[in-house]
Design an enzyme around this catalytic site. Structure first.
Site, PDB file in Angstrom:
ATOM      1  N   PHE A 179       0.851  -1.188   0.000  1.00  0.00           N
ATOM      2  CA  PHE A 179       0.000   0.000   0.000  1.00  0.00           C
ATOM      3  C   PHE A 179       0.896   1.250   0.000  1.00  0.00           C
ATOM      4  O   PHE A 179       1.880   1.308   0.744  1.00  0.00           O
ATOM      5  CB  PHE A 179      -0.906  -0.013   1.241  1.00  0.00           C
ATOM      6  CG  PHE A 179      -1.969   1.030   1.194  1.00  0.00           C
ATOM      7  CD1 PHE A 179      -3.096   0.864   0.400  1.00  0.00           C
ATOM      8  CD2 PHE A 179      -1.844   2.193   1.930  1.00  0.00           C
ATOM      9  CE1 PHE A 179      -4.078   1.842   0.341  1.00  0.00           C
ATOM     10  CE2 PHE A 179      -2.825   3.179   1.872  1.00  0.00           C
ATOM     11  CZ  PHE A 179      -3.941   3.000   1.074  1.00  0.00           C
ATOM     12  N   ASP A 182       1.102  -5.743   7.770  1.00  0.00           N
ATOM     13  CA  ASP A 182      -0.083  -4.887   7.687  1.00  0.00           C
ATOM     14  C   ASP A 182      -1.271  -5.808   7.397  1.00  0.00           C
ATOM     15  O   ASP A 182      -1.364  -6.417   6.329  1.00  0.00           O
ATOM     16  CB  ASP A 182       0.098  -3.844   6.570  1.00  0.00           C
ATOM     17  CG  ASP A 182      -1.075  -2.868   6.487  1.00  0.00           C
ATOM     18  OD1 ASP A 182      -2.176  -3.214   6.959  1.00  0.00           O
ATOM     19  OD2 ASP A 182      -0.885  -1.763   5.943  1.00  0.00           O
ATOM     20  N   TYR A 226     -11.754  -0.312   9.731  1.00  0.00           N
ATOM     21  CA  TYR A 226     -12.941   0.178   8.995  1.00  0.00           C
ATOM     22  C   TYR A 226     -13.304  -0.682   7.794  1.00  0.00           C
ATOM     23  O   TYR A 226     -14.236  -0.371   7.064  1.00  0.00           O
ATOM     24  CB  TYR A 226     -12.787   1.647   8.577  1.00  0.00           C
ATOM     25  CG  TYR A 226     -11.438   2.051   8.007  1.00  0.00           C
ATOM     26  CD1 TYR A 226     -11.074   1.722   6.713  1.00  0.00           C
ATOM     27  CD2 TYR A 226     -10.543   2.784   8.774  1.00  0.00           C
ATOM     28  CE1 TYR A 226      -9.854   2.114   6.188  1.00  0.00           C
ATOM     29  CE2 TYR A 226      -9.311   3.177   8.273  1.00  0.00           C
ATOM     30  CZ  TYR A 226      -8.975   2.839   6.975  1.00  0.00           C
ATOM     31  OH  TYR A 226      -7.765   3.220   6.474  1.00  0.00           O
ATOM     32  N   LYS A 227     -12.549  -1.775   7.577  1.00  0.00           N
ATOM     33  CA  LYS A 227     -12.882  -2.644   6.437  1.00  0.00           C
ATOM     34  C   LYS A 227     -13.769  -3.784   6.943  1.00  0.00           C
ATOM     35  O   LYS A 227     -14.940  -3.583   7.222  1.00  0.00           O
ATOM     36  CB  LYS A 227     -11.605  -3.132   5.777  1.00  0.00           C
ATOM     37  CG  LYS A 227     -10.700  -1.987   5.285  1.00  0.00           C
ATOM     38  CD  LYS A 227      -9.463  -2.526   4.630  1.00  0.00           C
ATOM     39  CE  LYS A 227      -8.423  -1.439   4.370  1.00  0.00           C
ATOM     40  NZ  LYS A 227      -8.834  -0.432   3.400  1.00  0.00           N
ATOM     41  N   ARG A 256     -12.233  -3.597  -8.317  1.00  0.00           N
ATOM     42  CA  ARG A 256     -12.058  -4.470  -7.143  1.00  0.00           C
ATOM     43  C   ARG A 256     -13.417  -4.801  -6.549  1.00  0.00           C
ATOM     44  O   ARG A 256     -14.208  -3.911  -6.249  1.00  0.00           O
ATOM     45  CB  ARG A 256     -11.264  -3.663  -6.116  1.00  0.00           C
ATOM     46  CG  ARG A 256     -10.099  -4.322  -5.527  1.00  0.00           C
ATOM     47  CD  ARG A 256      -9.298  -3.429  -4.600  1.00  0.00           C
ATOM     48  NE  ARG A 256      -9.991  -2.396  -3.835  1.00  0.00           N
ATOM     49  CZ  ARG A 256      -9.526  -1.839  -2.729  1.00  0.00           C
ATOM     50  NH1 ARG A 256      -8.368  -2.239  -2.226  1.00  0.00           N
ATOM     51  NH2 ARG A 256     -10.173  -0.895  -2.106  1.00  0.00           N
TER      52      ARG A 256
HETATM   53  C1  LIG Z   1      -3.157  -2.029   3.423  1.00  0.00           C
HETATM   54  C2  LIG Z   1      -3.392  -0.649   3.933  1.00  0.00           C
HETATM   55  N1  LIG Z   1      -2.485  -0.091   4.745  1.00  0.00           N
HETATM   56  C3  LIG Z   1      -2.632   1.169   5.213  1.00  0.00           C
HETATM   57  C4  LIG Z   1      -3.744   1.910   4.890  1.00  0.00           C
HETATM   58  C5  LIG Z   1      -3.855   3.319   5.384  1.00  0.00           C
HETATM   59  O1  LIG Z   1      -4.624   3.369   6.513  1.00  0.00           O
HETATM   60  P1  LIG Z   1      -4.773   4.743   7.343  1.00  0.00           P
HETATM   61  O2  LIG Z   1      -5.563   5.668   6.485  1.00  0.00           O
HETATM   62  O3  LIG Z   1      -5.538   4.274   8.566  1.00  0.00           O
HETATM   63  O4  LIG Z   1      -3.431   5.261   7.672  1.00  0.00           O
HETATM   64  C6  LIG Z   1      -4.741   1.353   4.072  1.00  0.00           C
HETATM   65  C7  LIG Z   1      -5.941   2.130   3.723  1.00  0.00           C
HETATM   66  O5  LIG Z   1      -6.866   1.685   3.114  1.00  0.00           O
HETATM   67  C8  LIG Z   1      -4.547   0.049   3.565  1.00  0.00           C
HETATM   68  O6  LIG Z   1      -5.443  -0.528   2.750  1.00  0.00           O
END
Ligand SMILES: Cc1ncc(COP(=O)(O)O)c(C=O)c1O
Length: 412
Positions: free
Chosen positions: A138, A201, A224-225, A372
Protein backbone atom coordinates in the site's frame (compact mmCIF):
# COMPACT_ATOMS: atom_id res chain seq x y z
CA UNK A 1 -34.50 -14.60 -10.64
CA UNK A 2 -31.49 -12.97 -12.30
CA UNK A 3 -31.42 -12.99 -16.06
CA UNK A 4 -28.20 -13.18 -18.01
CA UNK A 5 -28.09 -10.80 -20.95
CA UNK A 6 -25.47 -12.71 -23.01
CA UNK A 7 -25.83 -15.40 -25.68
CA UNK A 8 -28.62 -17.97 -25.30
CA UNK A 9 -26.05 -20.80 -25.27
CA UNK A 10 -24.79 -19.58 -21.92
CA UNK A 11 -28.17 -18.46 -20.67
CA UNK A 12 -29.12 -21.76 -19.08
CA UNK A 13 -25.79 -22.12 -17.35
CA UNK A 14 -26.23 -18.66 -15.86
CA UNK A 15 -29.81 -19.38 -14.79
CA UNK A 16 -28.56 -22.52 -13.06
CA UNK A 17 -25.86 -20.53 -11.25
CA UNK A 18 -28.54 -18.07 -10.09
CA UNK A 19 -30.66 -20.87 -8.68
CA UNK A 20 -27.69 -22.44 -6.90
CA UNK A 21 -26.81 -19.05 -5.43
CA UNK A 22 -30.32 -18.62 -4.05
CA UNK A 23 -30.11 -22.09 -2.52
CA UNK A 24 -26.71 -21.26 -0.98
CA UNK A 25 -28.24 -18.11 0.55
CA UNK A 26 -31.08 -20.12 2.06
CA UNK A 27 -28.57 -22.53 3.65
CA UNK A 28 -26.11 -19.82 4.73
CA UNK A 29 -25.31 -19.99 8.46
CA UNK A 30 -24.21 -16.32 8.34
CA UNK A 31 -27.26 -15.14 6.36
CA UNK A 32 -28.93 -13.67 9.47
CA UNK A 33 -26.06 -11.25 10.05
CA UNK A 34 -27.35 -8.87 7.37
CA UNK A 35 -30.08 -8.08 9.90
CA UNK A 36 -27.43 -6.72 12.27
CA UNK A 37 -26.50 -3.97 9.79
CA UNK A 38 -28.30 -0.90 8.49
CA UNK A 39 -29.26 -1.65 4.90
CA UNK A 40 -31.44 1.27 3.81
CA UNK A 41 -31.56 0.22 0.18
CA UNK A 42 -31.88 -3.57 -0.20
CA UNK A 43 -31.44 -3.25 -3.98
CA UNK A 44 -27.90 -1.88 -3.55
CA UNK A 45 -25.29 -4.59 -4.20
CA UNK A 46 -22.50 -3.32 -1.98
CA UNK A 47 -19.18 -4.98 -2.80
CA UNK A 48 -16.89 -2.45 -1.16
CA UNK A 49 -16.89 -3.71 2.43
CA UNK A 50 -13.16 -4.29 1.90
CA UNK A 51 -12.78 -0.51 1.79
CA UNK A 52 -15.54 0.69 4.14
CA UNK A 53 -17.62 -1.90 5.98
CA UNK A 54 -21.35 -1.34 6.51
CA UNK A 55 -22.80 0.33 9.60
CA UNK A 56 -23.86 -2.08 12.40
CA UNK A 57 -27.38 -1.33 13.67
CA UNK A 58 -26.14 -1.07 17.26
CA UNK A 59 -23.82 1.87 16.55
CA UNK A 60 -26.27 4.83 16.53
CA UNK A 61 -27.61 3.96 20.01
CA UNK A 62 -24.05 3.53 21.31
CA UNK A 63 -23.04 6.93 19.97
CA UNK A 64 -26.21 8.51 21.35
CA UNK A 65 -25.34 7.07 24.79
CA UNK A 66 -21.75 8.30 24.66
CA UNK A 67 -22.94 11.75 23.59
CA UNK A 68 -25.98 12.28 25.81
CA UNK A 69 -25.26 10.25 28.95
CA UNK A 70 -21.49 10.19 29.09
CA UNK A 71 -20.17 13.38 27.48
CA UNK A 72 -23.42 15.31 27.96
CA UNK A 73 -24.19 14.29 31.53
CA UNK A 74 -21.38 12.52 33.36
CA UNK A 75 -18.75 14.69 31.63
CA UNK A 76 -15.16 14.21 32.90
CA UNK A 77 -16.28 11.42 35.26
CA UNK A 78 -16.87 9.32 32.15
CA UNK A 79 -13.14 8.75 31.74
CA UNK A 80 -12.92 6.46 34.75
CA UNK A 81 -16.45 5.14 34.60
CA UNK A 82 -16.80 4.46 30.87
CA UNK A 83 -14.03 5.51 28.51
CA UNK A 84 -10.91 3.88 29.98
CA UNK A 85 -12.91 0.62 30.39
CA UNK A 86 -14.05 1.02 26.75
CA UNK A 87 -10.42 1.31 25.60
CA UNK A 88 -9.44 -1.78 27.62
CA UNK A 89 -12.45 -3.72 26.34
CA UNK A 90 -11.82 -2.97 22.66
CA UNK A 91 -8.14 -3.82 23.08
CA UNK A 92 -9.01 -7.11 24.77
CA UNK A 93 -11.51 -8.00 22.06
CA UNK A 94 -8.96 -7.25 19.34
CA UNK A 95 -6.45 -9.44 21.17
CA UNK A 96 -9.04 -12.23 21.25
CA UNK A 97 -9.61 -11.83 17.52
CA UNK A 98 -5.87 -11.91 16.81
CA UNK A 99 -5.22 -14.79 19.22
CA UNK A 100 -2.68 -12.79 21.24
CA UNK A 101 -2.45 -11.36 24.76
CA UNK A 102 -4.13 -7.97 25.44
CA UNK A 103 -0.80 -6.54 26.69
CA UNK A 104 0.53 -7.07 23.16
CA UNK A 105 -2.14 -4.91 21.51
CA UNK A 106 -2.60 -1.15 21.23
CA UNK A 107 -5.72 0.50 19.78
CA UNK A 108 -5.71 4.02 18.36
CA UNK A 109 -4.18 6.38 15.80
CA UNK A 110 -4.32 5.39 12.13
CA UNK A 111 -2.70 2.45 10.39
CA UNK A 112 0.01 4.68 8.89
CA UNK A 113 0.87 6.15 12.30
CA UNK A 114 0.98 2.71 13.95
CA UNK A 115 3.21 1.53 11.10
CA UNK A 116 5.48 4.55 11.44
CA UNK A 117 5.96 4.05 15.18
CA UNK A 118 6.70 0.34 14.88
CA UNK A 119 8.90 0.58 11.77
CA UNK A 120 11.05 3.31 13.22
CA UNK A 121 11.32 1.47 16.55
CA UNK A 122 12.28 -1.76 14.74
CA UNK A 123 14.76 0.03 12.45
CA UNK A 124 16.46 1.48 15.53
CA UNK A 125 16.46 -1.83 17.35
CA UNK A 126 17.57 -4.27 14.62
CA UNK A 127 21.03 -3.32 13.38
CA UNK A 128 21.19 -4.88 9.90
CA UNK A 129 21.37 -2.32 7.05
CA UNK A 130 18.31 -3.23 4.96
CA UNK A 131 14.52 -3.24 5.27
CA UNK A 132 12.47 -5.52 3.03
CA UNK A 133 9.10 -4.64 1.56
CA UNK A 134 6.74 -5.58 -1.25
CA UNK A 135 7.01 -3.34 -4.33
CA UNK A 136 3.19 -3.48 -4.52
CA UNK A 137 2.61 -2.64 -0.88
CA UNK A 138 0.00 0.00 0.00
CA UNK A 139 1.48 3.42 -0.95
CA UNK A 140 1.23 4.84 2.58
CA UNK A 141 3.26 1.86 3.85
CA UNK A 142 5.89 2.46 1.18
CA UNK A 143 6.10 6.18 2.02
CA UNK A 144 6.50 5.43 5.74
CA UNK A 145 9.12 2.73 5.18
CA UNK A 146 11.05 4.96 2.74
CA UNK A 147 11.17 7.73 5.32
CA UNK A 148 12.18 5.36 8.12
CA UNK A 149 14.98 3.94 5.95
CA UNK A 150 16.20 7.47 5.14
CA UNK A 151 16.08 8.55 8.79
CA UNK A 152 17.98 5.50 10.04
CA UNK A 153 20.52 5.27 7.20
CA UNK A 154 19.13 1.93 5.99
CA UNK A 155 18.25 0.81 2.50
CA UNK A 156 14.64 -0.05 1.64
CA UNK A 157 14.57 -3.05 -0.70
CA UNK A 158 11.29 -3.25 -2.63
CA UNK A 159 10.90 -6.76 -3.99
CA UNK A 160 8.38 -7.84 -6.63
CA UNK A 161 7.95 -11.09 -4.62
CA UNK A 162 9.32 -10.60 -1.10
CA UNK A 163 8.44 -14.22 -0.31
CA UNK A 164 10.67 -15.52 -3.08
CA UNK A 165 13.76 -13.56 -2.12
CA UNK A 166 16.46 -15.45 -0.31
CA UNK A 167 16.73 -13.22 2.73
CA UNK A 168 20.16 -12.81 4.21
CA UNK A 169 21.33 -11.41 7.52
CA UNK A 170 21.56 -8.02 5.81
CA UNK A 171 17.89 -7.46 6.57
CA UNK A 172 16.87 -5.81 9.83
CA UNK A 173 13.20 -6.66 9.26
CA UNK A 174 10.53 -6.83 6.60
CA UNK A 175 7.17 -5.09 6.34
CA UNK A 176 4.57 -6.45 3.96
CA UNK A 177 0.76 -6.38 3.70
CA UNK A 178 -0.72 -9.79 4.45
CA UNK A 179 -3.18 -9.32 1.55
CA UNK A 180 -2.21 -7.01 -1.32
CA UNK A 181 -4.74 -4.18 -1.65
CA UNK A 182 -4.63 -4.39 -5.44
CA UNK A 183 -4.66 -8.03 -6.51
CA UNK A 184 -5.90 -9.59 -3.27
CA UNK A 185 -2.88 -11.93 -3.20
CA UNK A 186 -2.12 -13.25 0.29
CA UNK A 187 1.34 -13.92 1.66
CA UNK A 188 2.11 -16.81 4.00
CA UNK A 189 2.90 -15.27 7.40
CA UNK A 190 4.94 -18.25 8.63
CA UNK A 191 7.06 -18.47 5.49
CA UNK A 192 8.42 -14.92 5.84
CA UNK A 193 8.43 -14.99 9.65
CA UNK A 194 10.85 -17.94 9.47
CA UNK A 195 13.34 -15.79 7.58
CA UNK A 196 13.36 -12.42 9.32
CA UNK A 197 11.48 -10.30 11.89
CA UNK A 198 8.25 -9.22 10.19
CA UNK A 199 5.94 -6.26 10.68
CA UNK A 200 2.69 -7.16 8.91
CA UNK A 201 -0.08 -4.89 7.69
CA UNK A 202 -3.28 -6.85 8.31
CA UNK A 203 -5.70 -4.22 6.99
CA UNK A 204 -7.07 -6.47 4.23
CA UNK A 205 -7.23 -9.67 6.23
CA UNK A 206 -8.26 -8.84 9.79
CA UNK A 207 -11.81 -9.98 10.52
CA UNK A 208 -12.08 -12.13 7.42
CA UNK A 209 -8.99 -14.38 7.17
CA UNK A 210 -7.86 -16.50 10.15
CA UNK A 211 -4.54 -15.04 11.30
CA UNK A 212 -1.88 -16.89 13.28
CA UNK A 213 0.50 -14.28 14.69
CA UNK A 214 2.45 -16.74 16.83
CA UNK A 215 5.71 -16.31 14.89
CA UNK A 216 5.22 -12.68 13.84
CA UNK A 217 7.19 -9.90 15.48
CA UNK A 218 4.69 -7.10 14.96
CA UNK A 219 1.59 -6.11 13.03
CA UNK A 220 -0.73 -3.18 12.33
CA UNK A 221 -4.16 -2.96 10.77
CA UNK A 222 -7.25 -0.89 10.29
CA UNK A 223 -10.74 -1.53 11.59
CA UNK A 224 -12.94 0.18 8.99
CA UNK A 225 -12.88 -2.64 6.44
CA UNK A 226 -14.03 -6.16 7.47
CA UNK A 227 -14.38 -5.06 11.11
CA UNK A 228 -17.05 -2.49 10.17
CA UNK A 229 -15.62 0.06 12.62
CA UNK A 230 -16.67 3.17 10.65
CA UNK A 231 -14.90 5.78 8.51
CA UNK A 232 -11.47 6.57 9.96
CA UNK A 233 -12.02 4.14 12.87
CA UNK A 234 -9.03 3.65 15.22
CA UNK A 235 -6.29 1.35 13.95
CA UNK A 236 -4.41 -1.21 16.03
CA UNK A 237 -0.93 -2.61 16.48
CA UNK A 238 0.46 -5.84 17.86
CA UNK A 239 3.95 -6.21 19.30
CA UNK A 240 5.28 -9.58 20.40
CA UNK A 241 5.88 -9.67 24.14
CA UNK A 242 9.65 -10.40 24.08
CA UNK A 243 10.29 -7.01 22.50
CA UNK A 244 8.23 -4.87 24.86
CA UNK A 245 11.15 -3.63 26.90
CA UNK A 246 13.43 -3.29 23.89
CA UNK A 247 11.48 -1.15 21.44
CA UNK A 248 11.00 2.56 22.09
CA UNK A 249 8.02 4.54 20.86
CA UNK A 250 9.47 7.27 18.60
CA UNK A 251 6.52 9.54 19.49
CA UNK A 252 6.55 9.30 23.29
CA UNK A 253 3.26 10.72 24.51
CA UNK A 254 1.68 10.91 27.93
CA UNK A 255 -0.68 7.98 27.28
CA UNK A 256 2.35 5.72 26.83
CA UNK A 257 3.83 6.88 30.14
CA UNK A 258 3.79 4.41 33.01
CA UNK A 259 2.13 6.99 35.31
CA UNK A 260 0.37 9.49 33.04
CA UNK A 261 -1.55 11.17 35.84
CA UNK A 262 1.54 11.86 37.92
CA UNK A 263 2.42 14.40 35.20
CA UNK A 264 6.14 13.76 35.58
CA UNK A 265 8.39 15.80 33.33
CA UNK A 266 10.63 12.79 32.56
CA UNK A 267 9.34 10.10 30.21
CA UNK A 268 9.05 6.60 31.75
CA UNK A 269 7.38 4.25 29.25
CA UNK A 270 4.86 1.57 30.18
CA UNK A 271 6.49 -1.89 30.38
CA UNK A 272 4.21 -3.45 27.74
CA UNK A 273 3.04 -2.53 24.23
CA UNK A 274 0.94 0.30 25.76
CA UNK A 275 4.12 2.39 25.60
CA UNK A 276 3.17 2.81 21.93
CA UNK A 277 0.07 4.80 22.84
CA UNK A 278 0.55 8.51 22.30
CA UNK A 279 -2.55 10.48 23.07
CA UNK A 280 -6.03 10.72 24.54
CA UNK A 281 -8.16 8.05 22.82
CA UNK A 282 -10.75 9.17 20.24
CA UNK A 283 -13.72 8.01 22.33
CA UNK A 284 -16.50 8.49 19.79
CA UNK A 285 -14.67 6.47 17.13
CA UNK A 286 -13.67 3.86 19.66
CA UNK A 287 -17.27 3.44 20.82
CA UNK A 288 -18.48 3.15 17.21
CA UNK A 289 -15.92 0.44 16.57
CA UNK A 290 -17.04 -1.98 19.29
CA UNK A 291 -20.32 -3.34 17.80
CA UNK A 292 -18.63 -4.37 14.52
CA UNK A 293 -15.90 -6.14 16.45
CA UNK A 294 -18.53 -7.93 18.55
CA UNK A 295 -20.29 -9.20 15.42
CA UNK A 296 -17.08 -10.63 13.95
CA UNK A 297 -16.18 -12.29 17.25
CA UNK A 298 -19.67 -13.73 17.60
CA UNK A 299 -19.77 -15.12 14.04
CA UNK A 300 -16.19 -16.44 14.30
CA UNK A 301 -13.44 -15.76 11.77
CA UNK A 302 -13.16 -19.37 10.58
CA UNK A 303 -16.88 -19.43 9.65
CA UNK A 304 -16.54 -15.98 8.07
CA UNK A 305 -13.54 -17.17 6.08
CA UNK A 306 -15.36 -20.28 4.79
CA UNK A 307 -18.04 -18.06 3.35
CA UNK A 308 -15.48 -15.61 1.95
CA UNK A 309 -13.82 -18.56 0.15
CA UNK A 310 -17.15 -19.68 -1.30
CA UNK A 311 -18.19 -16.17 -2.40
CA UNK A 312 -14.86 -15.39 -4.06
CA UNK A 313 -14.72 -18.86 -5.69
CA UNK A 314 -18.20 -18.38 -7.14
CA UNK A 315 -17.27 -14.94 -8.47
CA UNK A 316 -14.01 -16.18 -10.02
CA UNK A 317 -15.81 -19.11 -11.64
CA UNK A 318 -18.62 -16.96 -13.09
CA UNK A 319 -16.16 -14.35 -14.37
CA UNK A 320 -14.16 -17.14 -16.06
CA UNK A 321 -17.31 -18.47 -17.76
CA UNK A 322 -19.15 -15.30 -18.66
CA UNK A 323 -16.77 -12.33 -18.84
CA UNK A 324 -13.80 -13.23 -21.07
CA UNK A 325 -13.01 -9.55 -21.75
CA UNK A 326 -11.52 -9.01 -18.26
CA UNK A 327 -8.43 -10.51 -16.67
CA UNK A 328 -8.77 -11.89 -13.15
CA UNK A 329 -5.54 -10.87 -11.37
CA UNK A 330 -6.46 -12.57 -8.07
CA UNK A 331 -5.09 -16.06 -7.30
CA UNK A 332 -7.41 -18.99 -7.97
CA UNK A 333 -6.04 -20.85 -4.93
CA UNK A 334 -8.03 -19.66 -1.85
CA UNK A 335 -4.93 -20.16 0.33
CA UNK A 336 -3.22 -17.44 -1.71
CA UNK A 337 -5.97 -14.82 -1.63
CA UNK A 338 -8.05 -12.67 0.71
CA UNK A 339 -11.72 -11.76 0.35
CA UNK A 340 -11.55 -9.39 -2.61
CA UNK A 341 -11.14 -10.16 -6.29
CA UNK A 342 -9.73 -7.70 -8.83
CA UNK A 343 -10.41 -7.63 -12.53
CA UNK A 344 -8.15 -5.81 -14.98
CA UNK A 345 -9.55 -3.94 -17.98
CA UNK A 346 -8.25 -0.83 -19.78
CA UNK A 347 -11.62 0.87 -19.15
CA UNK A 348 -11.74 -0.16 -15.46
CA UNK A 349 -12.62 3.31 -14.15
CA UNK A 350 -15.57 3.86 -16.49
CA UNK A 351 -16.80 0.26 -16.08
CA UNK A 352 -16.73 0.65 -12.30
CA UNK A 353 -18.73 3.89 -12.53
CA UNK A 354 -21.24 2.35 -14.91
CA UNK A 355 -21.79 -0.54 -12.48
CA UNK A 356 -22.50 1.98 -9.73
CA UNK A 357 -24.55 4.50 -11.69
CA UNK A 358 -26.49 2.21 -14.05
CA UNK A 359 -26.74 -1.05 -12.08
CA UNK A 360 -26.56 -0.20 -8.37
CA UNK A 361 -23.55 -2.50 -7.93
CA UNK A 362 -20.73 -0.92 -5.90
CA UNK A 363 -17.17 -2.21 -6.37
CA UNK A 364 -14.24 0.22 -6.39
CA UNK A 365 -11.52 1.25 -8.78
CA UNK A 366 -7.80 1.01 -8.18
CA UNK A 367 -5.56 2.79 -10.66
CA UNK A 368 -4.54 2.18 -13.28
CA UNK A 369 -6.82 -0.60 -14.49
CA UNK A 370 -8.48 -2.61 -11.70
CA UNK A 371 -12.11 -3.01 -10.66
CA UNK A 372 -12.06 -4.47 -7.14
CA UNK A 373 -14.95 -6.53 -5.78
CA UNK A 374 -14.95 -7.10 -2.01
CA UNK A 375 -17.01 -9.89 -0.48
CA UNK A 376 -17.60 -9.05 3.14
CA UNK A 377 -19.26 -12.28 4.33
CA UNK A 378 -21.49 -10.84 7.07
CA UNK A 379 -23.39 -8.66 4.60
CA UNK A 380 -22.85 -10.20 1.15
CA UNK A 381 -25.16 -12.84 -0.31
CA UNK A 382 -24.39 -15.41 -2.97
CA UNK A 383 -27.10 -13.83 -5.13
CA UNK A 384 -25.15 -10.52 -4.90
CA UNK A 385 -22.22 -12.27 -6.58
CA UNK A 386 -24.44 -13.45 -9.43
CA UNK A 387 -26.07 -10.03 -9.74
CA UNK A 388 -22.67 -8.34 -9.95
CA UNK A 389 -21.53 -10.67 -12.74
CA UNK A 390 -24.83 -10.13 -14.56
CA UNK A 391 -24.44 -6.35 -14.25
CA UNK A 392 -20.86 -6.49 -15.51
CA UNK A 393 -21.97 -8.54 -18.52
CA UNK A 394 -24.60 -5.90 -19.32
CA UNK A 395 -22.17 -3.00 -18.92
CA UNK A 396 -19.82 -4.64 -21.42
CA UNK A 397 -22.60 -5.69 -23.84
CA UNK A 398 -24.40 -2.37 -23.79
CA UNK A 399 -21.16 -0.35 -23.59
CA UNK A 400 -22.91 1.91 -21.09
CA UNK A 401 -19.50 2.90 -19.71
CA UNK A 402 -18.94 4.97 -22.89
CA UNK A 403 -21.27 7.58 -21.39
CA UNK A 404 -19.09 7.95 -18.25
CA UNK A 405 -16.55 10.81 -18.19
CA UNK A 406 -12.93 9.82 -17.63
CA UNK A 407 -12.44 12.51 -14.94
CA UNK A 408 -12.19 10.97 -11.46
CA UNK A 409 -13.24 12.47 -8.08
CA UNK A 410 -10.98 12.47 -4.97
CA UNK A 411 -12.07 9.09 -3.60
CA UNK A 412 -12.33 6.20 -6.06
C1 LIG B 1 -3.16 -2.03 3.42
C2 LIG B 1 -3.39 -0.65 3.93
N1 LIG B 1 -2.49 -0.09 4.75
C3 LIG B 1 -2.63 1.17 5.21
C4 LIG B 1 -3.74 1.91 4.89
C5 LIG B 1 -3.86 3.32 5.38
O1 LIG B 1 -4.62 3.37 6.51
P1 LIG B 1 -4.77 4.74 7.34
O2 LIG B 1 -5.56 5.67 6.49
O3 LIG B 1 -5.54 4.27 8.57
O4 LIG B 1 -3.43 5.26 7.67
C6 LIG B 1 -4.74 1.35 4.07
C7 LIG B 1 -5.94 2.13 3.72
O5 LIG B 1 -6.87 1.68 3.11
C8 LIG B 1 -4.55 0.05 3.57
O6 LIG B 1 -5.44 -0.53 2.75
Amino acid sequence: MWSYSGSSALNNEFRQASELALEADRADALGGYREAFIIDDPSLIYLDGNSLGRLPKAVPAVIERVLRKEWGSTLIGSWNRSWIPLLDRVRTKLALLLGVHPVEVVVGDSTSIQLYKLSLAMARHFNAPKILTDARNFPSDLYVLEQVARDTGKELVTAERPDQLSVSREFAYGSVSHVRFTTGERFDLGELNDQLPMLWDLSHSVGVVPIDLSTSTAAVGCSYKYLNGGPGAPAFMYLQRDLHGALENPIPGWFGHDRPFEFESGYAPRPDAQRFQISTPAVLSLAAMEPGLDLVLEAGVSVIWSKACALTALFIELIGSFIPEVVNVTPIDPERRGAHVSLAHPEAWRICQSLIQHHHVVPDFRAPDLVRFGFSPLTTRYCDVVAAVNALRRVLDEKSYHAIPSVRPTVT
